[in-house]
Design a protein around this motif. Structure first.
Motif, PDB file in Angstrom:
ATOM      1  N   PRO A 237       0.777  -1.131   0.048  1.00 53.96           N
ATOM      2  CA  PRO A 237      -0.031  -0.174   0.132  1.00 53.96           C
ATOM      3  C   PRO A 237       0.852   1.023   0.005  1.00 53.96           C
ATOM      4  N   ALA A 238       2.137   1.306   0.556  1.00 55.94           N
ATOM      5  CA  ALA A 238       2.836   2.463   0.664  1.00 55.94           C
ATOM      6  C   ALA A 238       3.537   2.578  -0.729  1.00 55.94           C
ATOM      7  N   LYS A 239       3.783   1.560  -1.518  1.00 55.51           N
ATOM      8  CA  LYS A 239       4.339   1.837  -2.741  1.00 55.51           C
ATOM      9  C   LYS A 239       3.379   2.419  -3.601  1.00 55.51           C
ATOM     10  N   GLU A 240       2.180   2.195  -3.656  1.00 54.65           N
ATOM     11  CA  GLU A 240       1.038   2.647  -4.278  1.00 54.65           C
ATOM     12  C   GLU A 240       0.716   4.113  -4.077  1.00 54.65           C
ATOM     13  N   LEU A 241       0.744   4.466  -2.838  1.00 50.66           N
ATOM     14  CA  LEU A 241       0.394   5.749  -2.315  1.00 50.66           C
ATOM     15  C   LEU A 241       1.684   6.643  -2.728  1.00 50.66           C
ATOM     16  N   ALA A 242       2.907   6.036  -2.766  1.00 53.44           N
ATOM     17  CA  ALA A 242       4.017   6.749  -3.305  1.00 53.44           C
ATOM     18  C   ALA A 242       4.006   7.233  -4.789  1.00 53.44           C
ATOM     19  N   LYS A 243       3.068   6.397  -5.450  1.00 52.94           N
ATOM     20  CA  LYS A 243       2.929   6.908  -6.878  1.00 52.94           C
ATOM     21  C   LYS A 243       1.653   7.949  -7.112  1.00 52.94           C
ATOM     22  N   THR A 244       1.160   8.010  -6.070  1.00 52.92           N
ATOM     23  CA  THR A 244      -0.209   8.997  -6.081  1.00 52.92           C
ATOM     24  C   THR A 244      -0.036  10.394  -6.245  1.00 52.92           C
ATOM     25  N   THR A 245      -0.669  11.050  -7.411  1.00 55.52           N
ATOM     26  CA  THR A 245      -0.573  12.436  -7.264  1.00 55.52           C
ATOM     27  C   THR A 245      -2.019  12.988  -7.343  1.00 55.52           C
ATOM     28  N   PRO A 246      -2.519  13.857  -6.648  1.00 58.87           N
ATOM     29  CA  PRO A 246      -1.802  14.658  -5.464  1.00 58.87           C
ATOM     30  C   PRO A 246      -1.265  13.837  -4.554  1.00 58.87           C
ATOM     31  N   ASP A 247      -0.330  13.842  -3.858  1.00 59.10           N
ATOM     32  CA  ASP A 247       0.185  13.064  -2.735  1.00 59.10           C
ATOM     33  C   ASP A 247      -0.824  13.053  -1.586  1.00 59.10           C
ATOM     34  N   PRO A 248      -1.624  11.991  -1.188  1.00 53.23           N
ATOM     35  CA  PRO A 248      -2.505  11.985  -0.128  1.00 53.23           C
ATOM     36  C   PRO A 248      -1.974  12.135   1.334  1.00 53.23           C
ATOM     37  N   MET A 249      -0.828  11.553   1.531  1.00 55.05           N
ATOM     38  CA  MET A 249      -0.131  11.708   2.822  1.00 55.05           C
ATOM     39  C   MET A 249       0.449  13.116   2.970  1.00 55.05           C
ATOM     40  N   ILE A 250       0.989  13.835   2.177  1.00 52.29           N
ATOM     41  CA  ILE A 250       1.374  15.150   2.180  1.00 52.29           C
ATOM     42  C   ILE A 250       0.189  16.001   2.543  1.00 52.29           C
ATOM     43  N   ASN A 251      -0.882  15.995   1.536  1.00 55.76           N
ATOM     44  CA  ASN A 251      -1.982  16.789   1.701  1.00 55.76           C
ATOM     45  C   ASN A 251      -2.930  16.415   3.118  1.00 55.76           C
ATOM     46  N   GLY A 252      -2.823  15.471   3.400  1.00 54.59           N
ATOM     47  CA  GLY A 252      -3.429  14.838   4.710  1.00 54.59           C
ATOM     48  C   GLY A 252      -2.883  15.450   5.863  1.00 54.59           C
ATOM     49  N   HIS A 253      -1.516  15.197   5.815  1.00 53.01           N
ATOM     50  CA  HIS A 253      -0.795  15.757   6.981  1.00 53.01           C
ATOM     51  C   HIS A 253      -0.758  17.147   7.288  1.00 53.01           C
ATOM     52  N   GLN A 254      -0.830  17.809   6.179  1.00 53.34           N
ATOM     53  CA  GLN A 254      -0.778  19.472   6.150  1.00 53.34           C
ATOM     54  C   GLN A 254      -2.184  19.746   6.732  1.00 53.34           C
ATOM     55  N   ALA A 255      -3.211  19.162   6.644  1.00 52.69           N
ATOM     56  CA  ALA A 255      -4.443  19.442   6.929  1.00 52.69           C
ATOM     57  C   ALA A 255      -4.432  19.118   8.316  1.00 52.69           C
ATOM     58  N   TRP A 256      -3.957  18.150   8.730  1.00 42.93           N
ATOM     59  CA  TRP A 256      -3.864  17.753  10.122  1.00 42.93           C
ATOM     60  C   TRP A 256      -2.876  18.899  10.916  1.00 42.93           C
ATOM     61  N   LEU A 257      -1.812  19.509  10.478  1.00 41.85           N
ATOM     62  CA  LEU A 257      -1.286  20.478  10.930  1.00 41.85           C
ATOM     63  C   LEU A 257      -2.009  21.857  11.039  1.00 41.85           C
ATOM     64  N   LYS A 258      -2.713  22.241   9.928  1.00 40.38           N
ATOM     65  CA  LYS A 258      -3.568  23.449   9.792  1.00 40.38           C
ATOM     66  C   LYS A 258      -4.731  23.244  10.905  1.00 40.38           C
ATOM     67  N   GLY A 259      -5.326  22.158  11.073  1.00 40.93           N
ATOM     68  CA  GLY A 259      -6.166  21.874  12.094  1.00 40.93           C
ATOM     69  C   GLY A 259      -5.765  22.079  13.388  1.00 40.93           C
ATOM     70  N   LEU A 260      -4.536  21.485  13.784  1.00 42.69           N
ATOM     71  CA  LEU A 260      -4.068  21.474  15.077  1.00 42.69           C
ATOM     72  C   LEU A 260      -3.809  22.620  15.284  1.00 42.69           C
TER      73      LEU A 260
END
Length: 168
Positions: free
Chosen positions: A136-159
């Motif tokens: 699953p990590a290999k598949e996430l690494a190929k995804t654009t836009p990057d769901p991990m980068i976008n999701g974690h940025q939302a976490w930071l902004k929400g925090l």
């Protein structure tokens, strides 16, 4: 500035996927953020990608060293255990990290998610980084836009928004 401590097998660049997000803001300090991050039941109040939080072994509601907990995120059910827990102090930055896993066999995802909170003389630095291993990590690494980068940025902004709302 300080850096994340990485365990063997989860070093960025030698894993299947890596996400790094950071904010530096004025008007907040580590003490404002720590209770919101260290209490997983609060995560869904400011981050829509965290749900179904529960603790094992009668622990909680706050995280602590070696505590096991569960949550869902990015569509994955995650069993996690705290591997680093350094509460805020005047001498060093606050640190929180957990190892989590989801799925089995070819669908297994293993992650190390780490946080560093650092007061910087009137500013606050929040760094969160995650390394992942498995198909699953290999598949996430190929995804654009990057769901991990976008999701974690939302976490930071929400925090940050939740901490500012508490101070108001």
């Amino acid at each position: 500035m300080n850096a994340i401590f990485w365990p063997e097998g989860y070093i960025p660049g030698f894993c299947d996927n890596f996400a790094s997000n950071e904010v530096i803001v004025a008007g907040l300090c580590v003490a404002d953020i720590w209770p919101l991050l260290n209490t997983p039941s609060l995560w869904p109040t400011y981050y829509e990608n965290a749900a179904d939080i529960r603790f094992y072994d009668g622990k909680g509601p706050e995280l602590a060293q070696d505590v096991r907990f569960y949550f869902t995120t990015f569509g994955f059910p995650v069993d996690a255990q705290v591997t680093e827990h350094v509460a805020p102090s005047a001498d060093e930055p606050a640190r929180l990290a957990w190892h989590g896993c989801s799925g089995e066999g070819e669908k297994r995802l293993d992650v190390h998610h780490a946080w560093l909170l650092e007061d910087m003389g009137g500013r606050l630095r929040i760094l969160t980084q995650e390394t992942q291993n498995g198909n699953p990590a290999k598949e996430l690494a190929k995804t654009t836009p990057d769901p991990m980068i976008n999701g974690h940025q939302a976490w930071l902004k929400g925090l940050v928004a939740a901490a500012r709302a508490r101070k108001a």
